[in-house]
Scaffold this motif. Structure first.
Motif, PDB file in Angstrom:
ATOM      1  N   MET A 151       0.676  -1.264  -0.188  1.00  0.00           N
ATOM      2  CA  MET A 151       0.031  -0.140   0.006  1.00  0.00           C
ATOM      3  C   MET A 151       0.680   1.232  -0.013  1.00  0.00           C
ATOM      4  SD  MET A 151      -3.187  -0.561   2.617  1.00  0.00           S
ATOM      5  CE  MET A 151      -4.535   0.554   2.350  1.00  0.00           C
ATOM      6  N   ASP A 152       0.463   2.085  -0.590  1.00  0.00           N
ATOM      7  CA  ASP A 152       1.378   3.453  -0.573  1.00  0.00           C
ATOM      8  C   ASP A 152       0.723   4.473   0.186  1.00  0.00           C
ATOM      9  OD1 ASP A 152      -0.838   4.205  -2.204  1.00  0.00           O
ATOM     10  OD2 ASP A 152       0.018   5.097  -3.810  1.00  0.00           O
ATOM     11  N   ARG A 153       1.448   5.491   0.579  1.00  0.00           N
ATOM     12  CA  ARG A 153       0.963   6.360   1.555  1.00  0.00           C
ATOM     13  C   ARG A 153      -0.149   7.112   1.131  1.00  0.00           C
ATOM     14  NH1 ARG A 153       5.858  10.341   2.252  1.00  0.00           N
ATOM     15  NH2 ARG A 153       6.406   9.241   0.617  1.00  0.00           N
ATOM     16  N   ARG A 154      -0.588   7.562  -0.147  1.00  0.00           N
ATOM     17  CA  ARG A 154      -1.660   8.209  -0.558  1.00  0.00           C
ATOM     18  C   ARG A 154      -3.030   7.349  -0.264  1.00  0.00           C
ATOM     19  NH1 ARG A 154       0.148  11.051  -6.316  1.00  0.00           N
ATOM     20  NH2 ARG A 154       1.551  12.406  -5.342  1.00  0.00           N
ATOM     21  N   GLN A 155      -2.787   6.179  -0.511  1.00  0.00           N
ATOM     22  CA  GLN A 155      -4.022   5.382  -0.289  1.00  0.00           C
ATOM     23  C   GLN A 155      -4.338   5.323   1.220  1.00  0.00           C
ATOM     24  OE1 GLN A 155      -3.611   1.518  -2.008  1.00  0.00           O
ATOM     25  NE2 GLN A 155      -5.972   0.970  -2.227  1.00  0.00           N
ATOM     26  N   VAL A 156      -3.331   5.082   2.108  1.00  0.00           N
ATOM     27  CA  VAL A 156      -3.346   4.914   3.548  1.00  0.00           C
ATOM     28  C   VAL A 156      -4.102   6.260   3.906  1.00  0.00           C
ATOM     29  CG1 VAL A 156      -2.178   4.898   5.617  1.00  0.00           C
ATOM     30  CG2 VAL A 156      -1.500   3.247   3.815  1.00  0.00           C
TER      31      VAL A 156
END
Length: 165
Positions: free
Chosen positions: A1-6
């Protein structure tokens, strides 16, 4: 998971938690939002009892069960002028603590000759009756709508309907 999605998931969950408290019904809150007048839960329950005294439940639902007291409050809030709203609220406050039995409230208001109390009772009774008779239950179950009253004869010759002079 990337930061933007989190971050996106955190924002969605946070917004959901922020709005969740407004969806929960609490006993200490009134069940209708009003703009101009302010009532408390005790006043709302008093109006509900008074509505049941005006149109009590029989084999059909009473005024309180159909929410006529909420209709009356909304009409006072939306359609009455400021002076009439103040008179309505003053009459409500005067009568709320005086009479424990809502059924005898009208006679008590008439005996005191209190102008605010009488104005409140007349307006509230009129709005309860209006809200009850225009409710969905009454209009569909008690007063069924007839598209055309009587009988319609569409196949009558034109000559028989005109008068001969």
């Amino acid at each position: 998971m990337d930061r933007r999605q989190v971050i996106r998931h955190f924002l969605v969950v946070g917004a959901g938690l922020a709005f969740m408290s407004s969806c929960v019904y609490k006993d200490g809150k009134v069940s209708i939002q009003l703009q101009s007048i302010q009532i408390n839960p005790d006043q709302e329950s008093f109006l509900k009892q008074l509505a049941d005294a005006i149109i009590p439940p029989t084999d059909t639902p009473g005024a309180a069960e159909l929410g006529s007291h909420l209709f009356a409050l909304k009409m006072v809030d939306d359609c009455f002028e400021k002076q009439e709203q103040d008179k309505f609220m003053a009459g409500l406050k005067k009568l709320q603590g005086k009479e424990p039995n809502p059924a005898t409230l009208m006679s008590a208001a008439e005996q005191e000759k209190d102008e605010d109390a009488l104005a409140f009772m007349k307006a509230f009774r009129r709005l309860i009756i209006q809200g009850y008779t225009q409710s969905e239950y009454v209009m569909t179950n008690l007063l069924p709508y007839q598209l055309v009253p009587g009988k319609y004869y569409g196949c009558v010759p034109v000559d028989s309907t005109t008068s001969k002079s």
